[in-house]
Scaffold this motif. Structure first.
Motif, mmCIF file in Angstrom:
data_model
loop_
_atom_site.group_PDB
_atom_site.id
_atom_site.type_symbol
_atom_site.label_atom_id
_atom_site.label_comp_id
_atom_site.label_asym_id
_atom_site.label_seq_id
_atom_site.Cartn_x
_atom_site.Cartn_y
_atom_site.Cartn_z
ATOM 1 N N TYR A 2 0.798 -1.231 0.000
ATOM 2 C CA TYR A 2 0.000 0.000 0.000
ATOM 3 C C TYR A 2 0.830 1.280 0.000
ATOM 4 O O TYR A 2 0.495 2.245 -0.713
ATOM 5 C CB TYR A 2 -0.982 -0.008 1.173
ATOM 6 N N PRO A 3 1.923 1.370 0.731
ATOM 7 C CA PRO A 3 2.752 2.584 0.630
ATOM 8 C C PRO A 3 3.281 2.814 -0.777
ATOM 9 O O PRO A 3 3.418 3.955 -1.231
ATOM 10 C CB PRO A 3 3.880 2.315 1.624
ATOM 11 N N VAL A 4 3.597 1.707 -1.484
ATOM 12 C CA VAL A 4 4.063 1.831 -2.867
ATOM 13 C C VAL A 4 2.962 2.420 -3.750
ATOM 14 O O VAL A 4 3.203 3.320 -4.572
ATOM 15 C CB VAL A 4 4.514 0.455 -3.407
ATOM 16 N N LEU A 5 1.747 1.926 -3.593
ATOM 17 C CA LEU A 5 0.618 2.432 -4.382
ATOM 18 C C LEU A 5 0.375 3.911 -4.099
ATOM 19 O O LEU A 5 0.071 4.703 -5.006
ATOM 20 C CB LEU A 5 -0.644 1.628 -4.088
ATOM 21 N N GLN A 6 0.535 4.309 -2.848
ATOM 22 C CA GLN A 6 0.331 5.715 -2.497
ATOM 23 C C GLN A 6 1.394 6.600 -3.139
ATOM 24 O O GLN A 6 1.115 7.725 -3.564
ATOM 25 C CB GLN A 6 0.351 5.868 -0.970
ATOM 26 N N SER A 7 2.610 6.080 -3.224
ATOM 27 C CA SER A 7 3.681 6.835 -3.875
ATOM 28 C C SER A 7 3.398 7.020 -5.360
ATOM 29 O O SER A 7 3.649 8.090 -5.950
ATOM 30 C CB SER A 7 5.031 6.120 -3.661
ATOM 31 N N ILE A 8 2.882 5.965 -5.994
ATOM 32 C CA ILE A 8 2.512 6.055 -7.419
ATOM 33 C C ILE A 8 1.426 7.108 -7.613
ATOM 34 O O ILE A 8 1.484 7.958 -8.524
ATOM 35 C CB ILE A 8 2.053 4.687 -7.953
ATOM 36 N N ASP A 43 -6.822 -8.918 -14.123
ATOM 37 C CA ASP A 43 -7.396 -8.557 -12.823
ATOM 38 C C ASP A 43 -6.415 -7.749 -11.995
ATOM 39 O O ASP A 43 -6.801 -6.796 -11.297
ATOM 40 C CB ASP A 43 -7.806 -9.822 -12.072
ATOM 41 N N ARG A 44 -5.120 -8.119 -12.026
ATOM 42 C CA ARG A 44 -4.125 -7.399 -11.230
ATOM 43 C C ARG A 44 -3.924 -5.967 -11.759
ATOM 44 O O ARG A 44 -3.816 -5.018 -10.979
ATOM 45 C CB ARG A 44 -2.804 -8.165 -11.240
ATOM 46 N N ALA A 45 -3.920 -5.793 -13.105
ATOM 47 C CA ALA A 45 -3.800 -4.445 -13.678
ATOM 48 C C ALA A 45 -5.018 -3.600 -13.299
ATOM 49 O O ALA A 45 -4.899 -2.418 -12.943
ATOM 50 C CB ALA A 45 -3.656 -4.534 -15.185
ATOM 51 N N ALA A 46 -6.196 -4.220 -13.342
ATOM 52 C CA ALA A 46 -7.419 -3.507 -12.998
ATOM 53 C C ALA A 46 -7.439 -3.132 -11.519
ATOM 54 O O ALA A 46 -7.929 -2.064 -11.141
ATOM 55 C CB ALA A 46 -8.631 -4.351 -13.352
ATOM 56 N N ALA A 47 -6.869 -3.997 -10.655
ATOM 57 C CA ALA A 47 -6.835 -3.718 -9.225
ATOM 58 C C ALA A 47 -5.997 -2.481 -8.941
ATOM 59 O O ALA A 47 -6.349 -1.626 -8.115
ATOM 60 C CB ALA A 47 -6.286 -4.922 -8.478
ATOM 61 N N VAL A 48 -4.853 -2.334 -9.642
ATOM 62 C CA VAL A 48 -4.008 -1.145 -9.465
ATOM 63 C C VAL A 48 -4.757 0.099 -9.936
ATOM 64 O O VAL A 48 -4.758 1.153 -9.280
ATOM 65 C CB VAL A 48 -2.685 -1.319 -10.224
ATOM 66 N N LYS A 49 -5.380 -0.023 -11.111
ATOM 67 C CA LYS A 49 -6.118 1.124 -11.650
ATOM 68 C C LYS A 49 -7.209 1.558 -10.691
ATOM 69 O O LYS A 49 -7.375 2.767 -10.406
ATOM 70 C CB LYS A 49 -6.731 0.774 -13.017
ATOM 71 N N ASN A 50 -7.983 0.628 -10.162
ATOM 72 C CA ASN A 50 -9.092 0.960 -9.279
ATOM 73 C C ASN A 50 -8.596 1.622 -7.990
ATOM 74 O O ASN A 50 -9.225 2.546 -7.467
ATOM 75 C CB ASN A 50 -9.900 -0.282 -8.951
ATOM 76 N N TYR A 51 -7.435 1.138 -7.500
ATOM 77 C CA TYR A 51 -6.892 1.748 -6.285
ATOM 78 C C TYR A 51 -6.550 3.219 -6.550
ATOM 79 O O TYR A 51 -6.843 4.103 -5.730
ATOM 80 C CB TYR A 51 -5.643 0.987 -5.815
ATOM 81 N N LEU A 52 -5.910 3.487 -7.672
ATOM 82 C CA LEU A 52 -5.514 4.854 -7.994
ATOM 83 C C LEU A 52 -6.736 5.761 -8.160
ATOM 84 O O LEU A 52 -6.730 6.920 -7.734
ATOM 85 C CB LEU A 52 -4.667 4.864 -9.269
ATOM 86 N N ILE A 53 -7.791 5.250 -8.796
ATOM 87 C CA ILE A 53 -9.034 6.034 -8.972
ATOM 88 C C ILE A 53 -9.629 6.359 -7.613
ATOM 89 O O ILE A 53 -10.065 7.504 -7.357
ATOM 90 C CB ILE A 53 -10.036 5.266 -9.853
ATOM 91 N N GLU A 54 -9.646 5.358 -6.716
ATOM 92 C CA GLU A 54 -10.205 5.571 -5.383
ATOM 93 C C GLU A 54 -9.375 6.563 -4.580
ATOM 94 O O GLU A 54 -9.871 7.158 -3.615
ATOM 95 C CB GLU A 54 -10.279 4.237 -4.646
ATOM 96 N N ASN A 55 -8.149 6.784 -5.013
ATOM 97 C CA ASN A 55 -7.275 7.703 -4.287
ATOM 98 C C ASN A 55 -7.021 9.007 -5.058
ATOM 99 O O ASN A 55 -5.963 9.624 -4.938
ATOM 100 C CB ASN A 55 -5.958 7.011 -3.949
ATOM 101 N N GLY A 56 -7.996 9.404 -5.840
ATOM 102 C CA GLY A 56 -7.983 10.758 -6.408
ATOM 103 C C GLY A 56 -7.507 10.912 -7.815
ATOM 104 O O GLY A 56 -7.379 12.049 -8.308
ATOM 105 N N ILE A 57 -7.193 9.839 -8.526
ATOM 106 C CA ILE A 57 -6.764 9.954 -9.919
ATOM 107 C C ILE A 57 -8.000 9.799 -10.813
ATOM 108 O O ILE A 57 -8.771 8.836 -10.655
ATOM 109 C CB ILE A 57 -5.706 8.896 -10.285
ATOM 110 N N ALA A 58 -8.193 10.747 -11.766
ATOM 111 C CA ALA A 58 -9.367 10.700 -12.642
ATOM 112 C C ALA A 58 -9.375 9.425 -13.470
ATOM 113 O O ALA A 58 -8.354 9.029 -14.048
ATOM 114 C CB ALA A 58 -9.378 11.918 -13.561
#
Length: 468
Positions: free
Chosen positions: A378-384, A417-432
Motif C-alpha cells: 500500500y505505501p508503494v501504491l500511495q507513492s505512485i 485482474d491485477r492491472a485492474a486492481a491497481v487502476k481501481n486503487y488509484l481512482i479511489e485515491n484521487g486519480i481521474a
C-alpha cells in the motif's frame, strides 16, 4: 309654370328608377335648359333631305323660351351613364310635305299643341374614353314616351351630344336626339306623334362625389380616404413633412431620410436611430451603431476593458496567465503551476519520473494466485498516486504480466485482474478515471527466463506506461 310642374313630376318619377353613376368622381349629374322640337325630319323623303336643313331654326324649330327640360343621370361604369330626361314644349310649327311636290314642305300651326316627353337615355362618353378633360363628345340611345296634344306614343331614340366643361363639375351641354315614333301611319295633329328631332342646350352640374376626409381628393382616388392628406401622395398624409407618406414611414412623427424609410440618423453612422443602440454616437453596423474604442469587436458600453483589446468571452478584457507559463488561464489545465504549451499548461512528466513509477510498480506484491495486494504494497501504491497527481494532464496505461506457470487462460485473466486492481486503487485515491486504462498480457511478454525462480519473479510484474 303649369308645364314646368308637370315636367318636374315626370322627372321625379324617373329619378326613382335611376340607380347608376354619372362619372367616377361625382356619381350624379343634373342638366337643365331649353329644348327645341323639329318635325320636318320625318316629312323628308330621304336621309340626305332629312338633315339638309338641320339648323334651320326659324322655319322648323319649336322653341319654348324658358327652362323646358331637366335631366338626371348616374354612371353605370366605364364611360357609360344612364339618365332620365323630362321636357315640355309648344308645337307651333308642324311640317307637312307638299302633296304636289314631295321634295318641298309646308309649315302649319296645329294650334299650339302641348308637348311632353319623358325619356330614358344610355350615354357613352367619347371624351371619357380618350381622357379629354374639357371637351366631351358623346353618343346615346334610349327610348321614351312623347305626347303631342291629345296623341301619345312610344319612341326609340338615338343621337349625339357635346359638353364643354368649365370646371370639374360645371359644363355647357348640347344634344340632338332623333326620336323614332311607333306611330308613323299618318301626320294628323292631335291624333299622331310623328318621328322628330329634339335638341337640347343647357347647363350640367355634377355632384355627389365623396371625400370623407375633406382633403380635396375623392375617396375613389384617395389611398387614405379617412385621413386628410396631400394630392402628391394620393391623399395620404406626411405628418413629419419628410416627403415619405406615413403609411410607408417607419418614423411618421420625426423627419428622416428615404434610405431609412423616413427615420432619422442623428449620428450619421448609416444606421437609423430606431435601430441604433447608440443613436448619438457613431458606431459600426456590426455593433448596432455603438463605438468600439479598442477595436476588439465589443461595443464600449458592454466592454469591461474598453481601452484594451480582449475577447468577448472575457467581457472584452484580455485573458490572464496566472502561472506565467505562456498558456492563458482559460486554456491552462494547471492554472497555478507552470507547464508547457504542448501539455496545455501543465508540467510534462519526465522520463526519470516514468522510470520511477515503474520502479515502484515492480515492487507491488499480490497474494499468490490472486489480484489482492499484500499489506506492504500500500505505501508503494500511495507513492505512485502522488506522482500521478503532479501531472494531471498525463494519461497512463496499467499493464499486468505473469510467469509461465499454470494455464495460459488463467494467466491471462490473472494479469488483467491485477492491472485492474491497481487502476481501481488509484481512482479511489484521487486519480481521474479518464486518465487511466488497464490491460493484461498474461505470460506473453516475459522480460526474463521462466526457468529460474528469480526469472519468474521478474516476469510477474505491473508496468505503468505514459500514454502519448
Amino acid at each position: 309654370m303649369k308645364h314646368l310642374n308637370k315636367l318636374f313630376v315626370a322627372v321625379a318619377m324617373f329619378m326613382g328608377l335611376s340607380s347608376q353613376a354619372q362619372d367616377s368622381n361625382n356619381p350624379w349629374a343634373i342638366s337643365f335648359g331649353t329644348n327645341a322640337v323639329d318635325t320636318r325630319v320625318s316629312a323628308a323623303s330621304s336621309v340626305q333631305d332629312q338633315f339638309s336643313q338641320y339648323f334651320n331654326v326659324n322655319d322648323y324649330w319649336n322653341i319654348l323660351p324658358s327652362v323646358s327640360y331637366i335631366s338626371v343621370a348616374k354612371h353605370v361604369g366605364g364611360n357609360f351613364s344612364f339618365g332620365v330626361t323630362g321636357s315640355v314644349n309648344r308645337i307651333k310649327r308642324w311640317v307637312e310635305p307638299r302633296v304636289t311636290d314631295p321634295g318641298d314642305y309646308t309649315v302649319i300651326n296645329p294650334g299650339d299643341l302641348s308637348y311632353y316627353a319623358a325619356d330614358g337615355v344610355i350615354k357613352y362618353s367619347i371624351g371619357g374614353a380618350f381622357g379629354w378633360k374639357y371637351i366631351d363628345p358623346s353618343v346615346h340611345v334610349g327610348g321614351g314616351y312623347t305626347s303631342m296634344g291629345k296623341a301619345s306614343y312610344g319612341t326609340a331614340n338615338g343621337g349625339l351630344g357635346l359638353t364643354f366643361w368649365f370646371t370639374e363639375m360645371v359644363g355647357l351641354s348640347f344634344q340632338s336626339t332623333y326620336k323614332y315614333s311607333f306611330d308613323n301611319d299618318s301626320r294628323i295633329p292631335e291624333q299622331n306623334v310623328p318621328s322628330h328631332m329634339q335638341h337640347f342646350a343647357g347647363l350640367t352640374f355634377k355632384f355627389g362625389g365623396k371625400d370623407t376626409d375633406g382633403d380635396g381628393i375623392y375617396d375613389k382616388d384617395d389611398a387614405c380616404p379617412e385621413v386628410a392628406g396631400l394630392k402628391q401622395f394620393n391623399g395620404c398624409p406626411d405628418t413629419d413633412g419628410d416627403g415619405i407618406v406615413d403609411g410607408s414611414d417607419s418614423c411618421p412623427d420625426v423627419a428622416g431620410l428615404a434610405e431609412f424609410q423616413g427615420c432619422p440618423d442623428t449620428d450619421a453612422d448609416g444606421i437609423a436611430d430606431k435601430d441604433d443602440a447608440c443613436p448619438e454616437v457613431a458606431g459600426p453596423k456590426s455593433l448596432n451603431g455603438c463605438p468600439d474604442a479598442d477595436g476588439d469587436g465589443i461595443a464600449d458600453k458592454s466592454d469591461k476593458c474598453p481601452d484594451v483589446k480582449g475577447p468577448k468571452e472575457n467581457g472584452g478584457c484580455p485573458w490572464p496567465d496566472t502561472d506565467g507559463d505562456g498558456v492563458l488561464d482559460k486554456d491552462d489545465k494547471c492554472v497555478d503551476v507552470k507547464g508547457t504549451v504542448a501539455n496545455n499548461g501543465c508540467p510534462e512528466i519526465s522520463e526519470e519520473q516514468v522510470n520511477k513509477l515503474n520502479a515502484y510498480a515492480k515492487t507491488i506484491l499480490f497474494n499468490s494466485g490472486k489480484s489482492t495486494f499484500q499489506q506492504q504494497t500500500y505505501p508503494v501504491l500511495q507513492s505512485i498516486a502522488a506522482i500521478l497527481k503532479e501531472y494531471p494532464s498525463s494519461n497512463f496505461s496499467i499493464e499486468g504480466h505473469t510467469d509461465s506457470d499454470g494455464k495460459d487462460a488463467a494467466n491471462q485473466k490473472l494479469s488483467e485482474d491485477r492491472a485492474a486492481a491497481v487502476k481501481n486503487y488509484l481512482i479511489e485515491n484521487g486519480i481521474a478515471a479518464s486518465r487511466l486504462t488497464s490491460a493484461g498480457f498474461g505470460e506473453t511478454k516475459p522480460i526474463d527466463t521462466n526457468k529460474t525462480k528469480a526469472g519468474k519473479a521478474n516476469n510477474r510484474r505491473v508496468e505503468v506506461k505514459l500514454v502519448k
